[in-house]
Design a protein around this motif. Structure first.
Motif, PDB file in Angstrom:
ATOM      1  N   ARG A 395       1.808   3.338  -6.117  1.00  0.00           N
ATOM      2  CA  ARG A 395       1.178   2.092  -5.653  1.00  0.00           C
ATOM      3  C   ARG A 395       1.378   1.915  -4.147  1.00  0.00           C
ATOM      4  O   ARG A 395       0.465   1.509  -3.427  1.00  0.00           O
ATOM      5  CB  ARG A 395       1.767   0.913  -6.421  1.00  0.00           C
ATOM      6  N   SER A 396       2.578   2.252  -3.670  1.00  0.00           N
ATOM      7  CA  SER A 396       2.852   2.148  -2.226  1.00  0.00           C
ATOM      8  C   SER A 396       1.944   3.076  -1.439  1.00  0.00           C
ATOM      9  O   SER A 396       1.439   2.707  -0.369  1.00  0.00           O
ATOM     10  CB  SER A 396       4.314   2.499  -1.939  1.00  0.00           C
ATOM     11  N   GLY A 397       1.739   4.304  -1.963  1.00  0.00           N
ATOM     12  CA  GLY A 397       0.873   5.258  -1.273  1.00  0.00           C
ATOM     13  C   GLY A 397      -0.559   4.766  -1.174  1.00  0.00           C
ATOM     14  O   GLY A 397      -1.213   4.930  -0.136  1.00  0.00           O
ATOM     15  N   ASP A 409       6.666  11.198   1.732  1.00  0.00           N
ATOM     16  CA  ASP A 409       7.381  11.589   0.523  1.00  0.00           C
ATOM     17  C   ASP A 409       7.889  10.357  -0.190  1.00  0.00           C
ATOM     18  O   ASP A 409       7.858   9.236   0.333  1.00  0.00           O
ATOM     19  CB  ASP A 409       8.534  12.560   0.836  1.00  0.00           C
ATOM     20  N   ALA A 410       8.370  10.566  -1.423  1.00  0.00           N
ATOM     21  CA  ALA A 410       8.757   9.453  -2.279  1.00  0.00           C
ATOM     22  C   ALA A 410       9.997   8.721  -1.769  1.00  0.00           C
ATOM     23  O   ALA A 410      10.198   7.554  -2.090  1.00  0.00           O
ATOM     24  CB  ALA A 410       9.000   9.964  -3.695  1.00  0.00           C
ATOM     25  N   GLY A 411      10.832   9.382  -0.977  1.00  0.00           N
ATOM     26  CA  GLY A 411      12.056   8.748  -0.497  1.00  0.00           C
ATOM     27  C   GLY A 411      11.876   7.855   0.717  1.00  0.00           C
ATOM     28  O   GLY A 411      12.840   7.245   1.182  1.00  0.00           O
ATOM     29  N   VAL A 412      10.661   7.750   1.222  1.00  0.00           N
ATOM     30  CA  VAL A 412      10.432   6.964   2.444  1.00  0.00           C
ATOM     31  C   VAL A 412      10.797   5.500   2.237  1.00  0.00           C
ATOM     32  O   VAL A 412      11.355   4.855   3.122  1.00  0.00           O
ATOM     33  CB  VAL A 412       8.960   7.084   2.897  1.00  0.00           C
ATOM     34  N   ILE A 413      10.470   4.958   1.063  1.00  0.00           N
ATOM     35  CA  ILE A 413      10.715   3.539   0.809  1.00  0.00           C
ATOM     36  C   ILE A 413      12.185   3.197   1.030  1.00  0.00           C
ATOM     37  O   ILE A 413      12.514   2.199   1.682  1.00  0.00           O
ATOM     38  CB  ILE A 413      10.293   3.178  -0.634  1.00  0.00           C
ATOM     39  N   GLU A 414      13.075   4.027   0.502  1.00  0.00           N
ATOM     40  CA  GLU A 414      14.509   3.771   0.674  1.00  0.00           C
ATOM     41  C   GLU A 414      14.919   3.906   2.134  1.00  0.00           C
ATOM     42  O   GLU A 414      15.713   3.130   2.640  1.00  0.00           O
ATOM     43  CB  GLU A 414      15.317   4.749  -0.189  1.00  0.00           C
ATOM     44  N   ARG A 415      14.368   4.916   2.827  1.00  0.00           N
ATOM     45  CA  ARG A 415      14.794   5.193   4.206  1.00  0.00           C
ATOM     46  C   ARG A 415      14.189   4.224   5.222  1.00  0.00           C
ATOM     47  O   ARG A 415      14.684   4.121   6.337  1.00  0.00           O
ATOM     48  CB  ARG A 415      14.415   6.627   4.597  1.00  0.00           C
ATOM     49  N   LEU A 416      13.121   3.539   4.813  1.00  0.00           N
ATOM     50  CA  LEU A 416      12.419   2.669   5.756  1.00  0.00           C
ATOM     51  C   LEU A 416      12.937   1.235   5.720  1.00  0.00           C
ATOM     52  O   LEU A 416      12.543   0.417   6.542  1.00  0.00           O
ATOM     53  CB  LEU A 416      10.916   2.685   5.434  1.00  0.00           C
ATOM     54  N   ALA A 650       8.788  -4.802   0.436  1.00  0.00           N
ATOM     55  CA  ALA A 650       8.152  -5.237  -0.814  1.00  0.00           C
ATOM     56  C   ALA A 650       8.308  -4.189  -1.908  1.00  0.00           C
ATOM     57  O   ALA A 650       8.590  -4.515  -3.067  1.00  0.00           O
ATOM     58  CB  ALA A 650       6.672  -5.533  -0.558  1.00  0.00           C
ATOM     59  N   ALA A 651       8.130  -2.910  -1.554  1.00  0.00           N
ATOM     60  CA  ALA A 651       8.221  -1.841  -2.550  1.00  0.00           C
ATOM     61  C   ALA A 651       9.644  -1.711  -3.080  1.00  0.00           C
ATOM     62  O   ALA A 651       9.846  -1.490  -4.281  1.00  0.00           O
ATOM     63  CB  ALA A 651       7.758  -0.523  -1.930  1.00  0.00           C
ATOM     64  N   ARG A 652      10.620  -1.851  -2.211  1.00  0.00           N
ATOM     65  CA  ARG A 652      11.998  -1.743  -2.680  1.00  0.00           C
ATOM     66  C   ARG A 652      12.342  -2.894  -3.621  1.00  0.00           C
ATOM     67  O   ARG A 652      13.073  -2.715  -4.605  1.00  0.00           O
ATOM     68  CB  ARG A 652      12.960  -1.728  -1.490  1.00  0.00           C
ATOM     69  N   ARG A 653      11.783  -4.092  -3.323  1.00  0.00           N
ATOM     70  CA  ARG A 653      12.004  -5.221  -4.224  1.00  0.00           C
ATOM     71  C   ARG A 653      11.410  -4.935  -5.600  1.00  0.00           C
ATOM     72  O   ARG A 653      12.035  -5.159  -6.628  1.00  0.00           O
ATOM     73  CB  ARG A 653      11.370  -6.480  -3.629  1.00  0.00           C
ATOM     74  N   ARG A 654      10.185  -4.395  -5.610  1.00  0.00           N
ATOM     75  CA  ARG A 654       9.542  -4.057  -6.881  1.00  0.00           C
ATOM     76  C   ARG A 654      10.317  -2.943  -7.609  1.00  0.00           C
ATOM     77  O   ARG A 654      10.434  -2.955  -8.830  1.00  0.00           O
ATOM     78  CB  ARG A 654       8.109  -3.615  -6.635  1.00  0.00           C
ATOM     79  N   LEU A 655      10.826  -1.982  -6.843  1.00  0.00           N
ATOM     80  CA  LEU A 655      11.570  -0.879  -7.445  1.00  0.00           C
ATOM     81  C   LEU A 655      12.826  -1.402  -8.139  1.00  0.00           C
ATOM     82  O   LEU A 655      13.133  -1.009  -9.278  1.00  0.00           O
ATOM     83  CB  LEU A 655      11.932   0.146  -6.369  1.00  0.00           C
ATOM     84  N   LEU A 699       2.129  -2.641 -10.328  1.00  0.00           N
ATOM     85  CA  LEU A 699       0.766  -2.953  -9.884  1.00  0.00           C
ATOM     86  C   LEU A 699       0.697  -4.271  -9.117  1.00  0.00           C
ATOM     87  O   LEU A 699      -0.286  -4.525  -8.423  1.00  0.00           O
ATOM     88  CB  LEU A 699      -0.177  -3.001 -11.087  1.00  0.00           C
ATOM     89  N   ARG A 700       1.723  -5.092  -9.221  1.00  0.00           N
ATOM     90  CA  ARG A 700       1.749  -6.370  -8.497  1.00  0.00           C
ATOM     91  C   ARG A 700       2.118  -6.192  -7.028  1.00  0.00           C
ATOM     92  O   ARG A 700       2.019  -7.134  -6.240  1.00  0.00           O
ATOM     93  CB  ARG A 700       2.764  -7.319  -9.142  1.00  0.00           C
ATOM     94  N   LEU A 701       2.543  -4.984  -6.665  1.00  0.00           N
ATOM     95  CA  LEU A 701       2.990  -4.739  -5.292  1.00  0.00           C
ATOM     96  C   LEU A 701       1.873  -4.993  -4.290  1.00  0.00           C
ATOM     97  O   LEU A 701       0.748  -4.537  -4.451  1.00  0.00           O
ATOM     98  CB  LEU A 701       3.481  -3.292  -5.151  1.00  0.00           C
ATOM     99  N   LYS A 702       2.203  -5.732  -3.227  1.00  0.00           N
ATOM    100  CA  LYS A 702       1.287  -5.993  -2.111  1.00  0.00           C
ATOM    101  C   LYS A 702       2.055  -5.818  -0.811  1.00  0.00           C
ATOM    102  O   LYS A 702       3.266  -6.023  -0.762  1.00  0.00           O
ATOM    103  CB  LYS A 702       0.706  -7.418  -2.196  1.00  0.00           C
ATOM    104  N   ILE A 703       1.337  -5.489   0.242  1.00  0.00           N
ATOM    105  CA  ILE A 703       1.990  -5.225   1.528  1.00  0.00           C
ATOM    106  C   ILE A 703       2.630  -6.477   2.097  1.00  0.00           C
ATOM    107  O   ILE A 703       3.563  -6.415   2.890  1.00  0.00           O
ATOM    108  CB  ILE A 703       0.981  -4.626   2.534  1.00  0.00           C
ATOM    109  N   ALA A 704       2.146  -7.639   1.715  1.00  0.00           N
ATOM    110  CA  ALA A 704       2.655  -8.890   2.283  1.00  0.00           C
ATOM    111  C   ALA A 704       3.590  -9.610   1.323  1.00  0.00           C
ATOM    112  O   ALA A 704       3.781 -10.809   1.415  1.00  0.00           O
ATOM    113  CB  ALA A 704       1.492  -9.809   2.646  1.00  0.00           C
ATOM    114  N   ASP A 705       4.163  -8.895   0.341  1.00  0.00           N
ATOM    115  CA  ASP A 705       5.089  -9.521  -0.612  1.00  0.00           C
ATOM    116  C   ASP A 705       6.246 -10.184   0.118  1.00  0.00           C
ATOM    117  O   ASP A 705       6.775  -9.647   1.078  1.00  0.00           O
ATOM    118  CB  ASP A 705       5.636  -8.464  -1.577  1.00  0.00           C
TER     119      ASP A 705
END
Length: 705
Positions: A395-397, A409-416, A650-655, A699-705
């Motif tokens: 969803r993030s991609g 890569d998939a680990g970007v969310i954690e590193r960002l 936002a993605a880390r919160r959803r994760l 699927l609820r993930l949004k960039i402005a969460d």
């Protein structure tokens, strides 16, 4: 006594396919007596090991890796790694097809048992057996790799999803086999197929991402068409591959072309643009006896160069090797899902064993205790956990692509998430990387348009960044074309008067180039040319500071241009690091307060992009920088940096929410399984509900969460 020199070597690791195993192997290497440090990076399948030769040797390192089930190679070949990953993608795709095809029918049989409890025991038993037979290819073929990885994770003491899913599959098969042997129809083969299918799907996504990530080193190995025009025995020029050149060969670098060799100029005078390699914003004069490096753009006249370094030993090749070292040294950080899987993998066998003991004592039946223990092992394995991260990453991609950037890569969310320092390159990053006419100063009696038109006549047809900037300001070429002198450009206007454009004093402190325009030796105006600032740079830096992030500027350019850009974007002089080499940029990353973001665009930024916790390349970046970066801006300006940070939060919160939802299943399943109250139907309902909840939340993930 002098201290013994530490030995350092970068190895390739054959058979490394999982981030958890990379972390486990890293821990085992660090535990070797005499090893000073070790880093294992699973995306590039590499290990950087430093050891004290008085206390251990390379053979000890090799032995440690062999005992863990892997093999060390002395050299990492990115092309070989990519080919191996291509084969792995094909293999995983086949395994997924088999898992879906047979698992679907195994689940259909199980659904009949769930939905029609009134079936006769003999009919139900045969349907249960059919479910097991149909699940066999899924477990035996599609799940074979999961079993191998589970065994390796035990060796490495690094439990992860493979071991967790493996325990669930073993529990479901063992429980089902016991029930079938007793003539019952309470089977969990459908659960086993679901676990295998979800993990194979997650592994396929992960492997495809990793395959793309290996393009970083390949792109750095080929930042240009690696051929050269070599002088032959007859005095002519022949086109040869770069790896066929010998030291002492003379090659020709045409005007407007890119040098593919490191060497010394033996004939000709010109100017070269090395911004992509050094970060210097202005062209550098070059003559006989001066060195030119591969990747430099020859701007003015042809040059003849004597080769003094072979392909593989050039500055650009060494930079590629440095990036591999930075990636390996960084190692593999642990992510949220791996932490959760590791905790569950330790807890589930303990809980299952306790249930076996307690149930045996309470029921006075060891058979009942074993069955309940197996059911607990099955029920405690949340299959939704296998989906928790891949769904959020997918969803993030999608969101990132729509927002003008790409996650490598998939680990970007954690590193960002949670950076403390952001370091920006200057030329091509905070600036556009292309000179522009920023202002025109006219003499009395002349207009701006007239001065620019005269300059454009002199610069039309000349292959030089400043010439292109002037003709662009004019709206295009003008006239038949000018000619390049040693210090100026010249042409005639329609009336036959001589136009001349050359350098003038002033502007250097602001990082600008001042060109004066003469008509018949009378000055008519000056053009101030510089690298335009990215219009979103100032606001992006302000936004990063609002987040509490320290912002620095690191550039290979001189102090004057560096401080001029810093003032324009709101940075203090103390935040500016000028005259940086590629390696000193990487060193600045390492000594800055982490986690560190590095934003760059050139080949020279590669080591810093690799050394940073998260590297970001801008939309105008060289392909080598884009391949190395974790976040690639594909369109738009620096404002995408803030968008990427917002998406990561936002993605880390959803994760994390997904992990909670996946584990919440255990709150229901564990007590019910321990008390013997969990039927196959309720187990399936709870597992499906958990997976659906994880999917819906992702699927609820949004960039402005």
């Amino acid at each position: 006594m002098p201290a013994t020199a530490v030995t350092r070597q970068l190895f390739a690791v054959d058979g490394l396919w999982c981030g958890g195993c990379a972390r486990g192997l890293e821990s085992r290497l660090r535990a070797i007596n005499g090893v000073v440090s070790a880093g294992v990076h699973y995306v590039t399948a590499s290990a950087l090991v430093q050891w004290d030769p008085d206390r251990c040797d390379a053979e000890a390192v090799h032995d440690c890796v062999r005992q863990a089930g892997y093999r060390l190679l002395d050299r990492s070949d990115p092309l070989t790694i990519r080919q191996r990953l291509d084969r792995e993608v094909r293999s995983l795709t086949l395994r997924l097809v088999v898992a879906v095809a047979f698992g679907m029918w195994s689940m259909a049989c199980a659904a009949v048992l769930y939905l029609d409890p009134g079936l006769s025991s003999s009919v139900a038993w045969w349907i249960a057996l059919a479910s097991g037979v149909l699940a066999a290819p899924v477990i035996g073929f599609s799940g074979a790799g999961i079993g191998r990885m589970a065994v390796r994770s035990i060796r490495l003491r690094a439990p992860g999803l493979d071991l967790l899913i493996g325990l669930g599959v073993v529990g479901s098969v063992a429980t089902s086999a016991v029930h079938l042997a007793r003539g019952g129809a309470q089977v969990y083969f459908d659960t086993a197929t679901m676990l295998v299918t979800l993990l194979v799907l997650a592994r396929l996504i992960e492997t495809r991402v990793r395959r793309n990530a290996t393009d970083a080193t390949l792109a750095l190995g080929r930042p240009f068409d690696d051929t050269a025009e070599r002088r032959d025995d007859g005095g002519g020029w022949e086109l040869v591959a770069g790896d066929r050149l010998e030291i002492g060969d003379v090659v020709q670098v045409r005007a407007g072309g890119v040098s593919t060799v490191d060497g010394v100029v033996v004939s000709g005078q010109s100017a070269v643009d090395t911004a992509i390699l050094t970060g210097e914003s202005g062209p550098s004069a070059l003559g006989v006896g001066d060195r030119i490096v591969a990747g430099a753009v020859n701007l003015v006249r042809p040059l003849e160069v004597r080769v003094d370094r072979l392909s593989g030993d050039r500055d650009v090749d060494r930079m590629g090797g440095r990036i591999a070292l930075e990636l390996a040294a960084r190692g593999e950080p642990i992510d949220s899902v791996s932490r959760a899987a590791g905790a569950l993998t330790t807890a589930i066998p303990i809980v299952s064993l306790l249930v076996v003991l307690v149930s045996t004592i309470m029921t006075r039946s060891i058979e009942t205790g074993l069955v309940r223990g197996l059911v607990v092992m099955l029920a405690a394995c949340p299959c939704a956990l296998a989906l928790a991260a891949p769904l959020v990453h997918l969803r993030s991609g999608v969101i990132a692509a729509g927002g003008g950037f790409r996650l490598a890569d998939a680990g970007v969310i954690e590193r960002l998430t949670g950076p403390r320092t952001a370091i920006f390159d200057k030329t091509g990053t905070l600036t556009a990387g292309q000179p522009r006419v920023l202002s025109v100063e006219v003499r009395a009696g002349w207009t701006e348009a007239e001065v620019v038109a005269l300059a454009a006549r002199a610069e039309t047809g000349l292959d030089h960044p400043l010439a292109r900037a002037i003709t662009a300001r004019n709206g295009g070429p003008l006239g038949a074309g000018g000619s390049r002198g040693s210090r100026d450009a010249q042409a005639l206007d329609p009336a036959g008067r001589r136009i001349r454009v050359g350098g003038a004093q002033g502007g250097a402190a602001e990082g600008l180039t001042r060109l004066r325009v003469w008509l018949d030796d009378t000055p008519v105006g000056d053009l101030l040319i510089g690298d335009a600032i990215d219009p979103e740079a100032g606001e992006t830096i302000l936004e990063l500071r609002r987040r509490g992030i320290d912002v620095l500027l690191a550039t290979g350019d001189a102090e004057g241009p560096a401080h001029a850009v810093a003032r324009a974007v709101g940075l203090e002089p103390s935040s500016v690091f000028a005259g940086c080499t590629p390696l000193s940029k990487a060193e600045l990353v390492r000594r800055s307060r982490g986690p560190v973001l590095f934003v760059g665009d050139g080949v020279n930024d590669g080591p810093a992009l690799a050394a940073a916790d998260c590297g970001i390349s801008v939309s105008r970046a060289h392909t080598a920088a884009s391949a190395t970066a974790a976040v690639v801006i594909t369109r738009g300006g620096l404002g995408r940096v803030s968008d990427a940070l917002n998406l990561a939060v936002a993605a880390r919160r959803r994760l994390r929410q997904n992990i909670v939802l996946a584990l919440a299943y255990n709150v229901f399943a564990l007590p019910a399984a321990a008390l013997g109250l969990l039927s196959p139907a309720w187990a399936a309902v709870a597992m499906i509900a958990s997976s659906l909840a994880v999917t819906a939340n992702a699927l609820r993930l949004k960039i402005a969460d």
